[in-house]
Design an enzyme around this catalytic site. Structure first.
Site, PDB file in Angstrom:
ATOM      1  N   CYS A  61      -0.801 -61.360 -32.630  1.00  0.00           N
ATOM      2  CA  CYS A  61       0.607 -61.031 -32.357  1.00  0.00           C
ATOM      3  C   CYS A  61       1.540 -62.148 -32.779  1.00  0.00           C
ATOM      4  O   CYS A  61       2.694 -61.905 -33.127  1.00  0.00           O
ATOM      5  CB  CYS A  61       0.845 -60.805 -30.867  1.00  0.00           C
ATOM      6  SG  CYS A  61      -0.247 -59.649 -30.069  1.00  0.00           S
ATOM      7  N   HIS A 104      -0.556 -51.742 -28.434  1.00  0.00           N
ATOM      8  CA  HIS A 104      -0.470 -51.960 -29.883  1.00  0.00           C
ATOM      9  C   HIS A 104      -1.892 -51.929 -30.450  1.00  0.00           C
ATOM     10  O   HIS A 104      -2.841 -52.372 -29.791  1.00  0.00           O
ATOM     11  CB  HIS A 104       0.109 -53.348 -30.210  1.00  0.00           C
ATOM     12  CG  HIS A 104       1.606 -53.448 -30.158  1.00  0.00           C
ATOM     13  ND1 HIS A 104       2.256 -54.587 -29.746  1.00  0.00           N
ATOM     14  CD2 HIS A 104       2.581 -52.556 -30.510  1.00  0.00           C
ATOM     15  CE1 HIS A 104       3.573 -54.400 -29.827  1.00  0.00           C
ATOM     16  NE2 HIS A 104       3.792 -53.176 -30.283  1.00  0.00           N
TER      17      HIS A 104
HETATM   18  N1  ARG Z   1       5.672 -58.582 -24.803  1.00  0.00           N
HETATM   19  C1  ARG Z   1       5.490 -58.101 -26.138  1.00  0.00           C
HETATM   20  C2  ARG Z   1       5.645 -56.593 -26.161  1.00  0.00           C
HETATM   21  O1  ARG Z   1       5.263 -55.949 -25.224  1.00  0.00           O
HETATM   22  C3  ARG Z   1       4.128 -58.484 -26.658  1.00  0.00           C
HETATM   23  C4  ARG Z   1       3.934 -58.128 -28.093  1.00  0.00           C
HETATM   24  C5  ARG Z   1       2.597 -58.532 -28.623  1.00  0.00           C
HETATM   25  N2  ARG Z   1       2.497 -58.247 -30.003  1.00  0.00           N
HETATM   26  C6  ARG Z   1       1.521 -57.552 -30.587  1.00  0.00           C
HETATM   27  N3  ARG Z   1       1.509 -57.476 -31.870  1.00  0.00           N
HETATM   28  N4  ARG Z   1       0.620 -56.904 -29.895  1.00  0.00           N
HETATM   29  O2  ARG Z   1       6.169 -56.032 -27.107  1.00  0.00           O
END
Ligand code: ARG
Length: 293
Positions: free
Chosen positions: A271, A175
């Protein structure tokens, strides 16, 4: 001062692997201990945000949807408008209906004016892959591992603001918000190894060298780019000394927290938060010398 959405961590756990940081075995080695540590870490983050002046909106979690604790992925929000996310992976897709209901309820309460849907089939994982740059007045839209490249155009159209697409090339930086953080003073903190050559060019074209802060692999692995700016305060996972010094020199005050239980799921401060009341024109936040000439 910002109004920030978080999700209560009661149903958080690490049950599956959808990014390289996730460690279900470590979580399930001591689920009760990890759940207690997660509650404490969540409370520390909420406390730090409140102390920095933020108001929190706390959503109930849902059993069986552990990653709902990361509402950054729920939507892109600006100017009272929320564009609901669509998830790439089946583990998180059931969150869409839950977040939709929560956003519609927030609209009913007057916290939002509009709740918009992405066009059918288009994958875009909310603010996790779409960061507002208040100093420049545009979005940066990550794509590759999760969100689709063409989502940038839909975001631009939905908000009437430019969205600069940045291709992410490393599964570790799945992300945009784990490898890139626009700061309120116009600096951009980023981890170059996460980006394609074209994305690096786009960053370097728009962010003059004195405002670029390159974070090394250690800072990125500690999830320090996943930071929440509240005024000149940056709330983040505990930073390495070198990064803390660079940020202090730039006039930022850093609150470093132990967010280890959430890093076991591949997430940290940014996040776990979603600002609900961000405005595209705030006056004070704009950096005049950056105004596009
Ligand atoms: N386990 C989650 C995923 O892989 C973590 C998300 C983290 N969120 C973020 N905005 N980076 O989707």
């Amino acid at each position: 001062m910002p109004h920030i959405l978080m999700t209560d961590p009661a149903h958080f756990a690490v049950d599956y692997v959808i990014n390289p940081w996730m460690q279900p075995a470590a979580w399930h080695g001591d689920p009760a201990g990890n759940a207690a540590a997660a509650r404490a870490a969540w409370a520390a983050l909420a406390g730090a945000l409140r102390e920095a002046g933020a108001r929190l909106e706390v959503l109930e979690g849902v059993p069986g949807l552990p990653d709902m604790v990361f509402p950054a992925n729920a939507a892109v929000v600006l100017d009272g408008r929320a564009l609901l996310a669509r998830f790439a992976l089946p583990q998180r897709q059931p969150e869409e209906a839950r977040f939709r209901a929560a956003f519609l309820a927030m609209r009913e309460r007057g916290l939002l004016d509009e709740v918009l849907e992405l066009e059918a089939g288009l994958v875009q994982e909310g603010a996790g892959d779409c960061l507002w740059d208040a100093a420049r007045g545009h979005f940066w839209a990550g794509h590759g591992p999760r969100s689709e490249a063409r989502a940038a155009g839909c975001i631009a159209e939905a908000f009437g603001r430019e969205a600069v697409a940045l291709e992410l090339v490393s599964p570790r930086f799945y992300h945009l918000d784990v490898c890139f953080c626009p700061l309120p003073g116009g600096e951009v903190l980023y981890h170059p190894a996460a980006f394609s050559p074209a994305a690096l060019r786009a960053i370097r074209e728009r962010v003059p060298a004195p405002l670029r802060i390159e974070a090394d692999a250690e800072a990125a692995a500690r999830f320090c780019l996943n930071a929440v700016p509240v005024g000149r305060r940056l709330v983040m996972a505990r930073p390495p000394a070198r990064l803390a010094a660079i940020l202090a020199e730039r006039g930022y005050r850093v609150t470093g927290l132990d967010l280890a239980p959430f890093i076991l799921a591949g997430g940290a401060a940014a996040c776990m938060t979603l600002p609900l009341d961000r405005r595209s024109v705030t006056g004070a936040a704009r950096v005049p010398e950056l105004a596009e000439g």
